[in-house]
Design a protein around this motif. Structure first.
Motif, mmCIF file in Angstrom:
data_model
loop_
_atom_site.group_PDB
_atom_site.id
_atom_site.type_symbol
_atom_site.label_atom_id
_atom_site.label_comp_id
_atom_site.label_asym_id
_atom_site.label_seq_id
_atom_site.Cartn_x
_atom_site.Cartn_y
_atom_site.Cartn_z
ATOM 1 N N TYR E 114 0.765 -0.896 0.139
ATOM 2 C CA TYR E 114 -0.131 -0.003 0.040
ATOM 3 C C TYR E 114 0.998 1.221 0.098
ATOM 4 O O TYR E 114 1.333 1.750 1.132
ATOM 5 C CB TYR E 114 -0.897 -0.013 1.451
ATOM 6 N N SER E 117 0.355 4.616 2.380
ATOM 7 C CA SER E 117 0.107 4.129 3.707
ATOM 8 C C SER E 117 1.318 4.416 4.659
ATOM 9 O O SER E 117 2.357 4.553 4.127
ATOM 10 C CB SER E 117 -0.346 2.953 3.583
ATOM 11 N N TYR E 146 -0.943 -1.291 -4.578
ATOM 12 C CA TYR E 146 -2.109 -0.360 -4.435
ATOM 13 C C TYR E 146 -2.131 0.822 -3.432
ATOM 14 O O TYR E 146 -2.235 0.843 -2.493
ATOM 15 C CB TYR E 146 -3.146 -1.322 -3.726
ATOM 16 N N PRO E 147 -1.506 2.098 -4.269
ATOM 17 C CA PRO E 147 -1.661 3.034 -3.236
ATOM 18 C C PRO E 147 -2.744 3.454 -2.522
ATOM 19 O O PRO E 147 -3.793 3.135 -2.942
ATOM 20 C CB PRO E 147 -1.165 3.912 -4.564
ATOM 21 N N ARG E 148 -2.664 3.652 -1.281
ATOM 22 C CA ARG E 148 -3.819 3.856 -0.547
ATOM 23 C C ARG E 148 -3.512 4.540 0.971
ATOM 24 O O ARG E 148 -2.460 3.996 1.350
ATOM 25 C CB ARG E 148 -4.284 2.432 -0.215
ATOM 26 N N MET E 152 -4.073 9.840 0.303
ATOM 27 C CA MET E 152 -4.070 9.672 -1.151
ATOM 28 C C MET E 152 -5.680 9.818 -1.444
ATOM 29 O O MET E 152 -6.512 9.247 -0.970
ATOM 30 C CB MET E 152 -4.053 7.941 -1.056
ATOM 31 N N ASN E 154 -7.048 9.770 -4.842
ATOM 32 C CA ASN E 154 -7.684 9.317 -6.050
ATOM 33 C C ASN E 154 -6.789 8.227 -6.240
ATOM 34 O O ASN E 154 -5.900 8.084 -6.880
ATOM 35 C CB ASN E 154 -7.935 10.133 -7.358
ATOM 36 N N ASP E 155 -7.034 6.813 -5.923
ATOM 37 C CA ASP E 155 -6.107 5.862 -5.859
ATOM 38 C C ASP E 155 -6.448 5.088 -7.381
ATOM 39 O O ASP E 155 -5.568 4.197 -7.485
ATOM 40 C CB ASP E 155 -6.637 4.756 -4.909
ATOM 41 N N THR E 156 -7.107 5.804 -8.341
ATOM 42 C CA THR E 156 -7.077 5.046 -9.591
ATOM 43 C C THR E 156 -6.571 6.246 -10.739
ATOM 44 O O THR E 156 -6.730 6.154 -11.940
ATOM 45 C CB THR E 156 -8.359 4.556 -10.081
ATOM 46 N N THR E 160 -1.005 7.907 -10.288
ATOM 47 C CA THR E 160 -1.035 7.129 -9.456
ATOM 48 C C THR E 160 -0.732 5.648 -9.960
ATOM 49 O O THR E 160 0.245 4.883 -9.271
ATOM 50 C CB THR E 160 -2.206 7.153 -8.440
#
Lengths: 271, 271, 271, 271, 271
Positions: E114, E117, E146-148, E152, E154-156, E160
């Motif tokens: 992540y 995180s 999965y950036p999160r 964060m 907007n993770d899509t 990113t």
């Protein structure tokens, strides 16, 4: 709890543990009543008294003196401990690995657990490692089981001491060292909870001879296997005599009064 | 504390530890009074002085120079240390493993403990590992025992320094380095608490020659085994002379005044 | 989840785990209804009942007694656990290494996971290590899967218990011990989620015989492999009879009513 | 700092380290000026330029390409690094063990230390482990010494850079990579503090050719051993020419102006 | 990233990873659309479909079933994962050691990172250990990148996802699994950043057949190596048909429309 694992630090199943880690836990102030006792040699000499079934010290004091006393003293390696300059939740640094204690020839390890502290889980896991290593090296295991910290309101309440004694059994101590819970009845409850784990009463701060011996008598007659004592021996002017008296109470089943008479020491009786 | 473990870094039981880790602990500012001392070679040369029983440096400085000085200098590997850019509670990174220090040929390890810091427990456990590894490799153990942090109001109070010295003994140091507690009497108390652990006084920030030597004399005459010094040597214009004088005070039992006369250095007397 | 890994602690694929770690988890208070049960020997004797497929205890109680009972009792080593003096987010100290449990002869390990606690990640990683070590030593793995802590509003909701059972499967438990989710339908859902991992219902605090057996019947008939029980056995005056009845329900598929009749114990019927 | 440990990543004692870990540290944005450089192969090709004495990359990029370039490129394994999505105090994950770097054939390791960060102590200890492992495998050690975080007000102040360079020496780096402290004099001070540890200036964000080469000239003429550069090479349209020019300044002692003339590239002169 | 390390979990360089760790990550709720899929056997059977190049599961599900499917399924051991009862910053427990995965015969490991995180650094270091162990055992490495968390927003977002793909390359993944960034152009950018690391698109929550296949077609035609999918297969009524269609799109370069026609399934076309 392993049957007979504590044989080397008990005598006929009874124990008088002389503890001398006060220089770390409390600092020099504990030597003020009897300044000579700042010198470890003076207390090692006391530890050779027949009444003493084990001598509990930190690593540095064992390294320096145990080789000279190994024939006369059973070494109880007190593995953790912290200065009272520490201001966090109750915690205790592991200052000594069980392996190194075994290398030095220790007969048993001693370990403090502060049940209820915010470090309880961490300390229990450190205890695990020390306890299992002790088993590999045939060393006995003594837990200083001292609920303390956070929301602990009364750390000598009967229920608390009974719980502390039980923790000793459940986690694998051969001997649990607990504070005196204020009455013989409460001590009996603690001993019942510890079941095969022996319970020794903690000596605490110095009191007068008769009161002290009377408390020890109460503990013994209610099922305790003995006593772990420091200040109530080495802060006295008559440490040999109090050890004589404790020997009578702990190993020979004498009353406090009988012990004082037997040791024939007016000072003890009148203190 | 292991008898004779410090033989390689003492001389007749006395010690003058030249410390040179200021580039890490304090930064370049400590080299300003004497810019040449930023070059480690200049200070390694000082360390060859007969008065110096051990030279305390961080790993990088040992790696680079010790091979060239191993015949003339006893290496005291200062294992932990932190820059003064660090703004948390007092803590010290372990920058050097005891194993690697042994590989490099160190005679002893040095380790800082900040008693009373919120990192005291962690540092004590790091010390444990280093101390026990030192034993495996027959290296002596010196503790920089510096109570500091949180609620510590006076880190040179007599009671604090006595406690610090005692921590050295209890945790297994052969030598405890403590700050000068302000009087000979207080230093005597610290030495008494350390018992067989030797106490060396920390040199501290630079003072004038007479005052400095006089403090050292006071420490020695009250039981200290010697001195650990950095700035009071390498920040001077006359480092050789002050080492001569320290040799007289520490090893030959001279007074500060005698030492100044013996070294025959007007500069020292008048500084 | 490894097929047949739990053979030593099940009987025909069913399980009645007698748990006796209350002295650590809850303290002496759990022995008050039946004071003799503070003595581990009394409960080890119960564990020899044919109905009991495994006996779950902490390390100290296994060390002291298992060697005397190893022919008659299957040992389920409960590796983690914490006193209720602990006041932090739900967590459990690892008091026993899986290696040492194997050395003692344990047939399986037991491990608590508090899903949803702020310690969930840490506990899951401790579980990993224990579970993989159990595999090396051919020990079965039982997870006490107890969502708890932080925002967990209802720890016996059907969805929560189903999730808890699934965690057991996904993380590698052979048996998942979960609380009764309030209905047979919900228990069926949990069993479906656990798929090949067996689900055993947790006994919980003491209830009357008929109600208790009826709940067990509901669990069994909805797919549970059995029961893990402590207080509902050892806090009773008639522990043998309730074990007889549980045997009928769990292994023989009897209803609660039939079991009570079969065991022929008026006390059970009227309790 | 170990003499000659950096031989494989220097040329005649000088260094031009091409760094290419921007994809991790800064993300795709750094490839926008020159989109082809998102493809590691393009930059590996640049790394074969004679001017480049070492190529610094993260593990994944070394695994994929180094086997094809091992004859032509000296590998500097950048062990730690973190994305700029990280929002905590400056810290850097150890993404690559030194052992694995050695297995891949790395000539040296690179490691970031954020002095002054709340993670300084932790990072210094991670550096210790990496540095000592590097010694076991005869790899050189380069420290990205970047004071940063918390109360650090000016991370390119002369005193800060001098301290950073000194940290490199004290902790055991063969080469310290520091930011340009704004003047030749300040760079000279940093080099003096680093003593035998070589200092390389960090290239930083892209500037025009003449200004960039002039800064490099200033660094070299004030004692720096060279340059560690990324964006100022691969974000240019003329990376080969700038490498030619850097080669002249770093290894041949040319001025920036001479270097521009020598490389005969009008683009460089007019950029 | 090691060329060919993913051969066992790809087919002609393309990948269709069937993921089935939802029971841990999301809980029983994910099985509601298709209750039979709570039974792992049903999904293991799907994993034998020729289209599936690897099957990603947690440890317990591998232990129980992989021995029966090892001839027909390539095992992707998903090493970390956490229940959604966890309420802290995004984190993932390491539930399975890479060594044990190798012992079970896994072809590759899967690991979530992540980025952004507050646990990014810790997770990256856990990934390091798993990745390097995978190399020792010739297992491929797939990163769920999965950036999160924290800031964060907007993770899509295209940037990113491109960053996430690059992290996969830099840190040593052979395949990076990322969310679909909303457009073919953005997916192309991510693939470019990953360079030799293959990018697979994450299937996400269930959508209708045409939309889903169309997204997959877009990903493939923009450079993705394939798809990692769970719910979009096992939550459907026609999982075989969707796998047929995916096979056509991923391995044979068909359009979504062609695939639907080829598989001849009216249900797919009209869904």
């Amino acid at each position: 709890m392993l049957p007979h694992a504590d044989d080397a630090i008990t005598r006929d199943g009874k124990a008088l543990i002389l503890a001398y880690d006060h220089g770390l836990e409390h600092g020099p102030v504990d030597f003020e009543p009897n300044p000579d006792t700042a010198d470890p040699e003076a207390v090692w000499d006391l530890a050779t008294h027949d009444a003493v079934s084990a001598f509990a010290v930190q690593k540095g004091i064992a390294e320096a003196y145990y080789p000279s006393y190994s024939d006369d003293v059973s070494l109880l390696a007190k593995l953790n401990g912290t200065s009272n300059m520490w201001m966090g939740e109750p915690d205790s640094a592991v200052n000594w690995s069980a392996e190194y204690a075994a290398d030095l020839g220790a007969d048993a390890i001693g370990f403090t657990l502060y049940g209820g502290s915010n470090y309880e889980v961490e300390m229990a896991e450190e205890f695990r490692e020390a306890q299992e290593t002790a088993r590999e090296h045939d060393m006995g295991v003594v837990m200083w089981s001292y609920p303390r910290g956070q929301g602990m309101k009364n750390d000598t309440a009967a229920d608390t001491i009974a719980y502390a004694a039980r923790q000793g059994l459940e986690l694998g101590a051969d001997i649990a060292k607990v504070k005196y819970p204020g009455s013989g009845e409460a001590m009996a409850q603690a001993c019942e909870m510890a079941a095969p784990t022996k319970v020794v009463m903690s000596g605490g701060s110095k009191t007068d001879d008769a009161a002290f011996l009377s408390t020890v008598e109460s503990a013994i007659s209610n099922g305790a296997a003995g006593l772990a004592v420091g200040r109530n021996v080495f802060q006295r002017e008559n440490p040999i005599e109090i050890l004589d008296a404790l020997e009578a109470v702990i190993y020979d089943g004498k009353t406090a009064k009988e012990a004082i008479e037997l040791t024939g020491d007016a000072a003890l009786a009148d203190d």
